[in-house]
Design an enzyme around this catalytic site. Sequence first.
Site, PDB file in Angstrom:
ATOM      1  N   LYS A 220      -0.239   5.264   8.474  1.00 21.81           N
ATOM      2  CA  LYS A 220       0.566   5.407   7.255  1.00 21.81           C
ATOM      3  C   LYS A 220      -0.344   5.478   6.036  1.00 21.81           C
ATOM      4  O   LYS A 220      -0.175   6.354   5.171  1.00 21.81           O
ATOM      5  CB  LYS A 220       1.534   4.221   7.131  1.00 21.81           C
ATOM      6  CG  LYS A 220       2.483   4.286   5.936  1.00 21.81           C
ATOM      7  CD  LYS A 220       1.960   3.561   4.698  1.00 21.81           C
ATOM      8  CE  LYS A 220       1.978   2.047   4.899  1.00 21.81           C
ATOM      9  NZ  LYS A 220       1.583   1.340   3.639  1.00 21.81           N
TER      10      LYS A 220
ATOM     11  N   THR B 290       0.870  -1.170   0.000  1.00 23.02           N
ATOM     12  CA  THR B 290       0.000   0.000   0.000  1.00 23.02           C
ATOM     13  C   THR B 290       0.909   1.222   0.000  1.00 23.02           C
ATOM     14  O   THR B 290       1.565   1.525   0.994  1.00 23.02           O
ATOM     15  CB  THR B 290      -0.931   0.011   1.221  1.00 23.02           C
ATOM     16  OG1 THR B 290      -1.808  -1.114   1.146  1.00 23.02           O
ATOM     17  CG2 THR B 290      -1.766   1.282   1.255  1.00 23.02           C
TER      18      THR B 290
ATOM     19  N   LYS C 222      -7.330   1.512  -3.360  1.00 23.52           N
ATOM     20  CA  LYS C 222      -7.025   1.137  -1.980  1.00 23.52           C
ATOM     21  C   LYS C 222      -7.246   2.329  -1.038  1.00 23.52           C
ATOM     22  O   LYS C 222      -7.693   2.152   0.109  1.00 23.52           O
ATOM     23  CB  LYS C 222      -5.585   0.639  -1.884  1.00 23.52           C
ATOM     24  CG  LYS C 222      -5.138   0.247  -0.460  1.00 23.52           C
ATOM     25  CD  LYS C 222      -5.974  -0.898   0.113  1.00 23.52           C
ATOM     26  CE  LYS C 222      -5.583  -1.226   1.559  1.00 23.52           C
ATOM     27  NZ  LYS C 222      -4.294  -1.933   1.662  1.00 23.52           N
TER      28      LYS C 222
END
Length: 292
Positions: A240, A97, A172
């Site tokens: 994050k 990711t 995502k």
Amino acid sequence: MARCAFIGLGVMGYPMAGHLRAAGHDVTVYNRTATKAEAWVQQHGGQSAPTPAQAAQDAEFVFCCVGNDADLRSVTTGPQGAFGTMSPDAVFVDHTTASADVARELAAAAGEAGFHFIDAPVSGGQAGAENGVLTVMCGGEEPVYKRAEPIIAAFAKSCRLMGEAGAGQITKMVNQICIAGLVQALSEGINFAQKAGLDGHAVVDVISKGAAGSWQMENRGGTMLEGTFDFGFAVDWMRKDLGIVLDEARNIGASVPVTATVDQFYQDVQNMGGGRWDTSSLITRLRRMDGE
């Protein structure tokens, strides 16, 4: 069967690489901590390599799942990175990711070098990786995706091409936006029910059958009630991811006020010492606010 490499054997990559091996593919693994790669080989067979470059050499498909943009650049274009030895027409499939910018950057670098790049972040968490039922959202060229899709199927229940390079990462981000809002709402609902004196388990059971139902409610409602927060995807990792979302939102001019607020709530959980708790631990912040 394909010659594959897998770079990064964390809580996601370790079982994903195992599923590739179980499907019959020839798999060479690399991990920054070599002992984990050695343990993987002992468990699954295949072989390990001391650098990403050596792992990628002669592979038809190179899979990767590391921590962030900097880690990804390190194992691709850095010294001893995989891009230095990728075979012509091979495919690099990145499950990290990361930002859409780094996906586009690496897709361009791969194209110039004569091989291919797909950004393919995943959803489903540690359990999804271990059970081989991840959702994979991809960005790249359709002919390349069609080559990679049957290999990705070893650890995916759903895989879809969302658009050109970077589209997988953008999708995502949407996933994480939705999760952040859902978990905060579920936390508030459960905390509210308990403060009102209701049986929290009964509440979750009945409303999960109606319009309020969600994966988070079905899978995390009970454990949130029990105060158990050790289900893999940590608050540190979510922050994050939400940082990537907020950066991209600024780039494209999209308003994400709830996401920005929940990101700060996750920072509160970190300040409570919960950085390694899973994302459903948002409820602990509410309980502390209510004096519990």
